[in-house]
Write a protein that holds these residues in place. Structure first.
Motif, mmCIF file in Angstrom:
data_model
loop_
_atom_site.group_PDB
_atom_site.id
_atom_site.type_symbol
_atom_site.label_atom_id
_atom_site.label_comp_id
_atom_site.label_asym_id
_atom_site.label_seq_id
_atom_site.Cartn_x
_atom_site.Cartn_y
_atom_site.Cartn_z
ATOM 1 N N GLY A 43 35.364 79.920 27.000
ATOM 2 C CA GLY A 43 34.617 78.686 27.267
ATOM 3 C C GLY A 43 35.462 77.653 27.979
ATOM 4 O O GLY A 43 34.996 76.993 28.914
ATOM 5 N N LEU A 46 35.840 78.752 31.534
ATOM 6 C CA LEU A 46 34.600 78.466 32.262
ATOM 7 C C LEU A 46 34.542 76.986 32.642
ATOM 8 O O LEU A 46 34.227 76.638 33.784
ATOM 9 N N LEU A 47 34.868 76.117 31.712
ATOM 10 C CA LEU A 47 34.880 74.681 31.975
ATOM 11 C C LEU A 47 35.912 74.335 33.049
ATOM 12 O O LEU A 47 35.638 73.535 33.948
ATOM 13 N N TRP A 50 34.596 75.392 36.406
ATOM 14 C CA TRP A 50 33.525 74.470 36.807
ATOM 15 C C TRP A 50 34.120 73.180 37.375
ATOM 16 O O TRP A 50 33.709 72.718 38.437
ATOM 17 N N ILE A 82 32.027 82.223 37.771
ATOM 18 C CA ILE A 82 31.235 81.468 36.789
ATOM 19 C C ILE A 82 30.378 82.423 35.959
ATOM 20 O O ILE A 82 30.355 82.345 34.719
ATOM 21 N N LEU A 83 29.694 83.329 36.620
ATOM 22 C CA LEU A 83 28.835 84.287 35.917
ATOM 23 C C LEU A 83 29.649 85.175 34.973
ATOM 24 O O LEU A 83 29.259 85.409 33.822
ATOM 25 N N HIS A 85 32.642 84.579 33.546
ATOM 26 C CA HIS A 85 33.186 83.855 32.385
ATOM 27 C C HIS A 85 32.095 83.445 31.397
ATOM 28 O O HIS A 85 32.325 83.453 30.180
ATOM 29 N N ALA A 86 30.918 83.108 31.895
ATOM 30 C CA ALA A 86 29.805 82.784 30.989
ATOM 31 C C ALA A 86 29.380 84.030 30.214
ATOM 32 O O ALA A 86 29.172 83.978 28.991
ATOM 33 N N THR A 87 29.271 85.159 30.904
ATOM 34 C CA THR A 87 28.903 86.420 30.260
ATOM 35 C C THR A 87 29.989 86.856 29.279
ATOM 36 O O THR A 87 29.684 87.329 28.177
ATOM 37 N N MET A 89 32.070 84.939 27.652
ATOM 38 C CA MET A 89 32.021 84.083 26.473
ATOM 39 C C MET A 89 30.926 84.566 25.514
ATOM 40 O O MET A 89 31.152 84.680 24.311
ATOM 41 N N LEU A 90 29.767 84.887 26.048
ATOM 42 C CA LEU A 90 28.676 85.394 25.207
ATOM 43 C C LEU A 90 29.032 86.746 24.588
ATOM 44 O O LEU A 90 28.768 86.991 23.405
#
Length: 172
Positions: A43, A46-47, A50, A82-83, A85-87, A89-90
């Protein structure tokens, strides 16, 4: 290790050392700490991406055909980071839930996350290297990431598949 099925009623005293190790303890305790920290790190990463890419205006600049540094691949690189790191994290949150519920899919899921991470890092490195051939890409942060993935694939994945404790823990 004693044969528990061959024990008679006279053999009613077992010491803790006689039972096979199971549960989150031993080396799994160290892995558990990493599994709790990993989604937080993803997370924060990702931040950071961003802020560095989008909030700073770098994305708008490098994806603008009028800019001298424009290359259509920049859009793909930034959006894929971005995609990913978001994936990630989930996926790491799901892994934590599976891990603490002792789910039998933990070793395979852990391996899949580690392998996909290694492949993404390699592809991202090659893409950025093609866009900026002279840039220093093996920074301290990148070396730390590579070391983490190497430990994940080379140490923790085999441990999860081969250790008796892991085999007796992830059974649900």
């Amino acid at each position: 290790m004693p044969n528990l099925s061959a024990m008679t009623t006279e053999d009613t005293t077992l010491s803790p050392g006689d039972l096979p190790a199971s549960g989150i303890g031993g080396w799994l305790l160290l892995l558990a700490v990493g599994i709790v920290i990993a989604p937080i790190n993803a997370g924060l990463s990702l931040l950071g991406i961003w802020q560095k890419v989008f909030a700073s205006g770098l994305f708008a600049q490098l994806t603008n055909p009028a800019d001298p540094d424009y290359n259509p691949l920049w859009r793909v690189v930034f959006l894929s980071e971005i995609l990913f790191h978001a994936t990630l994290m989930l996926a790491l949150l799901v892994l934590a839930v599976l891990f603490f519920n002792h789910h039998r899919s933990v070793p395979k899921f852990y391996f899949a996350i580690s392998l996909v991470s290694a492949l993404f890092i390699a592809a991202d490195f090659l893409a950025v290297r093609s866009l900026v051939p002279d840039a220093l890409l093996l920074t301290d942060a990148m070396l730390k990431t590579l070391l983490g993935v190497a430990i994940s694939l080379g140490v923790w994945t085999p441990y999860l598949f081969l250790s008796e404790r892991a085999q007796l823990t992830f059974v649900r």
